[in-house]
Design a protein around this motif. Structure first.
Motif, mmCIF file in Angstrom:
data_model
loop_
_atom_site.group_PDB
_atom_site.id
_atom_site.type_symbol
_atom_site.label_atom_id
_atom_site.label_comp_id
_atom_site.label_asym_id
_atom_site.label_seq_id
_atom_site.Cartn_x
_atom_site.Cartn_y
_atom_site.Cartn_z
ATOM 1 N N ALA A 208 0.824 -1.209 0.000
ATOM 2 C CA ALA A 208 0.000 0.000 0.000
ATOM 3 C C ALA A 208 0.857 1.258 0.000
ATOM 4 O O ALA A 208 0.575 2.228 -0.713
ATOM 5 C CB ALA A 208 -0.921 -0.006 1.219
ATOM 6 N N ALA A 209 1.939 1.246 0.772
ATOM 7 C CA ALA A 209 2.817 2.420 0.848
ATOM 8 C C ALA A 209 3.558 2.656 -0.472
ATOM 9 O O ALA A 209 3.992 3.780 -0.758
ATOM 10 C CB ALA A 209 3.817 2.245 1.983
ATOM 11 N N ARG A 210 3.693 1.614 -1.277
ATOM 12 C CA ARG A 210 4.402 1.726 -2.558
ATOM 13 C C ARG A 210 3.454 1.811 -3.738
ATOM 14 O O ARG A 210 3.897 1.859 -4.892
ATOM 15 C CB ARG A 210 5.317 0.514 -2.728
ATOM 16 N N ALA A 211 2.157 1.840 -3.476
ATOM 17 C CA ALA A 211 1.162 1.762 -4.548
ATOM 18 C C ALA A 211 1.267 2.908 -5.537
ATOM 19 O O ALA A 211 0.985 2.736 -6.730
ATOM 20 C CB ALA A 211 -0.246 1.722 -3.948
ATOM 21 N N ARG A 244 -6.312 2.938 -4.942
ATOM 22 C CA ARG A 244 -7.021 3.165 -3.678
ATOM 23 C C ARG A 244 -6.054 3.417 -2.519
ATOM 24 O O ARG A 244 -6.461 3.887 -1.459
ATOM 25 C CB ARG A 244 -7.919 1.968 -3.351
ATOM 26 N N TRP A 245 -4.794 3.083 -2.720
ATOM 27 C CA TRP A 245 -3.783 3.277 -1.670
ATOM 28 C C TRP A 245 -2.881 4.491 -1.932
ATOM 29 O O TRP A 245 -1.899 4.688 -1.224
ATOM 30 C CB TRP A 245 -2.902 2.030 -1.568
ATOM 31 N N ASN A 246 -3.188 5.276 -2.940
ATOM 32 C CA ASN A 246 -2.284 6.376 -3.301
ATOM 33 C C ASN A 246 -2.053 7.353 -2.154
ATOM 34 O O ASN A 246 -0.979 7.957 -2.058
ATOM 35 C CB ASN A 246 -2.823 7.126 -4.526
ATOM 36 N N ASP A 247 -3.044 7.518 -1.286
ATOM 37 C CA ASP A 247 -2.867 8.473 -0.182
ATOM 38 C C ASP A 247 -1.987 7.915 0.929
ATOM 39 O O ASP A 247 -1.696 8.615 1.904
ATOM 40 C CB ASP A 247 -4.222 8.901 0.390
ATOM 41 N N ALA A 248 -1.535 6.685 0.804
ATOM 42 C CA ALA A 248 -0.639 6.076 1.797
ATOM 43 C C ALA A 248 0.813 6.152 1.353
ATOM 44 O O ALA A 248 1.668 5.432 1.874
ATOM 45 C CB ALA A 248 -1.031 4.620 2.029
ATOM 46 N N LYS A 249 1.123 7.040 0.436
ATOM 47 C CA LYS A 249 2.447 7.129 -0.171
ATOM 48 C C LYS A 249 3.572 7.136 0.866
ATOM 49 O O LYS A 249 3.642 8.010 1.729
ATOM 50 C CB LYS A 249 2.544 8.392 -1.024
ATOM 51 N N ALA A 259 -4.269 -0.564 5.863
ATOM 52 C CA ALA A 259 -4.269 -0.808 4.418
ATOM 53 C C ALA A 259 -5.593 -1.415 3.968
ATOM 54 O O ALA A 259 -6.146 -1.027 2.926
ATOM 55 C CB ALA A 259 -3.107 -1.725 4.044
ATOM 56 N N LEU A 260 -6.109 -2.358 4.742
ATOM 57 C CA LEU A 260 -7.386 -2.975 4.372
ATOM 58 C C LEU A 260 -8.533 -1.980 4.488
ATOM 59 O O LEU A 260 -9.467 -2.012 3.680
ATOM 60 C CB LEU A 260 -7.644 -4.198 5.253
ATOM 61 N N ASP A 261 -8.455 -1.081 5.468
ATOM 62 C CA ASP A 261 -9.466 -0.039 5.593
ATOM 63 C C ASP A 261 -9.513 0.826 4.335
ATOM 64 O O ASP A 261 -10.578 1.138 3.813
ATOM 65 C CB ASP A 261 -9.204 0.845 6.804
ATOM 66 N N ARG A 262 -8.333 1.225 3.864
ATOM 67 C CA ARG A 262 -8.275 2.074 2.674
ATOM 68 C C ARG A 262 -8.768 1.324 1.429
ATOM 69 O O ARG A 262 -9.352 1.917 0.536
ATOM 70 C CB ARG A 262 -6.827 2.551 2.454
ATOM 71 N N LEU A 263 -8.500 0.032 1.404
ATOM 72 C CA LEU A 263 -8.919 -0.770 0.260
ATOM 73 C C LEU A 263 -10.441 -0.941 0.235
ATOM 74 O O LEU A 263 -11.066 -0.881 -0.824
ATOM 75 C CB LEU A 263 -8.244 -2.146 0.332
#
Length: 266
Positions: A208-211, A244-249, A259-263
């Motif tokens: 997610a952090a690398r998405a 969907r994980w772009n804001d977790a950069k 991560a699952l919450d964001r997904l």
């Protein structure tokens, strides 16, 4: 990846330069950490360089190559980004009037903490040999695939498509299981299959952090599949999911639950 790879090249180079112009505080910190020599402008870097290794987000690869071409760089340009073979060929054509281009693809984790990625190369023999020499005896291994521009890019994306889409599927599997209250049972099943990415759910947070980087790579793979007459839809879907994980950069504190919450609830 760029800074530690550059630090390995320092073993055989007179100096390893990086351009400070327009760089973020994080990039500056990494360059200083690995002892790279700063220069203020791209033009100054190119004048002093025999070899340039391009390692940047896929979307920036051609813009960087255009900037380098505009300065009429005359050395060896290693296009080592996760881009499709057609884009690599365009970059080679763009630089052909002055520079010599080597196609590259890095597979593996950055060369830190005992890890040893492989830099696959394809292109003209003398130029690939020069790049190989930079990394002899370092944590970056090199393999020459052949003389064709595009071979290294194809191998990189073939591997990345499988590896990163597999991580996306793990995230979806655990998100679905959690929604129905059976995620613990899924973990128990996966624990009996240690050869499966499903047995490594905590890696979902790293994915997610690398998405923000991985999503564009999946679009590159999809484009290559289309060009080869193969169905690209799975890779397009992976890119959409990763978005969907772009804001977790680059969030190193992200947990599996986050991560699952964001997904599930973007």
């Amino acid at each position: 990846m760029g800074a530690p790879v550059a630090a390995c090249a320092a073993a055989h180079a007179t100096s390893v330069l990086w351009c400070t112009e327009g760089r973020s505080p994080a990039s500056i910190e990494r360059a200083e950490q690995y002892g790279l020599e700063p220069v203020p402008t791209l033009q100054q870097l190119l004048v002093r360089s025999e070899v340039v290794i391009s390692l940047c987000p896929p979307a920036a690869a051609e813009d960087l190559a255009r900037d380098v071409a505009a300065h009429r760089f005359t050395g060896v340009y290693v296009e080592a980004n996760a881009i499709n073979s057609e884009r690599t060929a365009r970059i080679a054509d763009l630089l052909a009037s002055t520079a010599r281009v080597v196609d590259g693809g890095v597979i593996g984790s950055p060369p830190v903490g005992g890890k040893s990625p492989t830099l696959y190369l394809s292109g003209p023999g003398p130029e690939t040999a020069l790049v190989e020499q930079l990394f002899v005896g370092t944590a970056v291994r090199t393999v020459v695939l052949g003389a064709g521009i595009g071979q290294a890019s194809a191998l990189k994306l073939a591997y990345a498509g499988f590896q990163k889409t597999s991580r996306v599927l793990v995230g979806l599997a655990y998100a679905l299981a959690r929604e129905h209250g059976v995620d613990r049972e899924l973990r128990e099943i996966a624990a009996r299959r240690t050869d499966s990415y499903l047995a490594e759910p905590e890696y979902v947070a790293k994915a997610a952090a690398r998405a923000w980087r991985w999503g564009p790579e999946m679009e590159e793979v999809a484009d290559m599949l289309t060009a080869a007459g193969l169905p690209p839809q799975m890779l397009r879907a992976a890119a959409t999911t990763l978005a969907r994980w772009n804001d977790a950069k680059d969030d190193s504190d992200l947990t599996l639950s986050d991560a699952l919450d964001r997904l599930t609830r973007p």
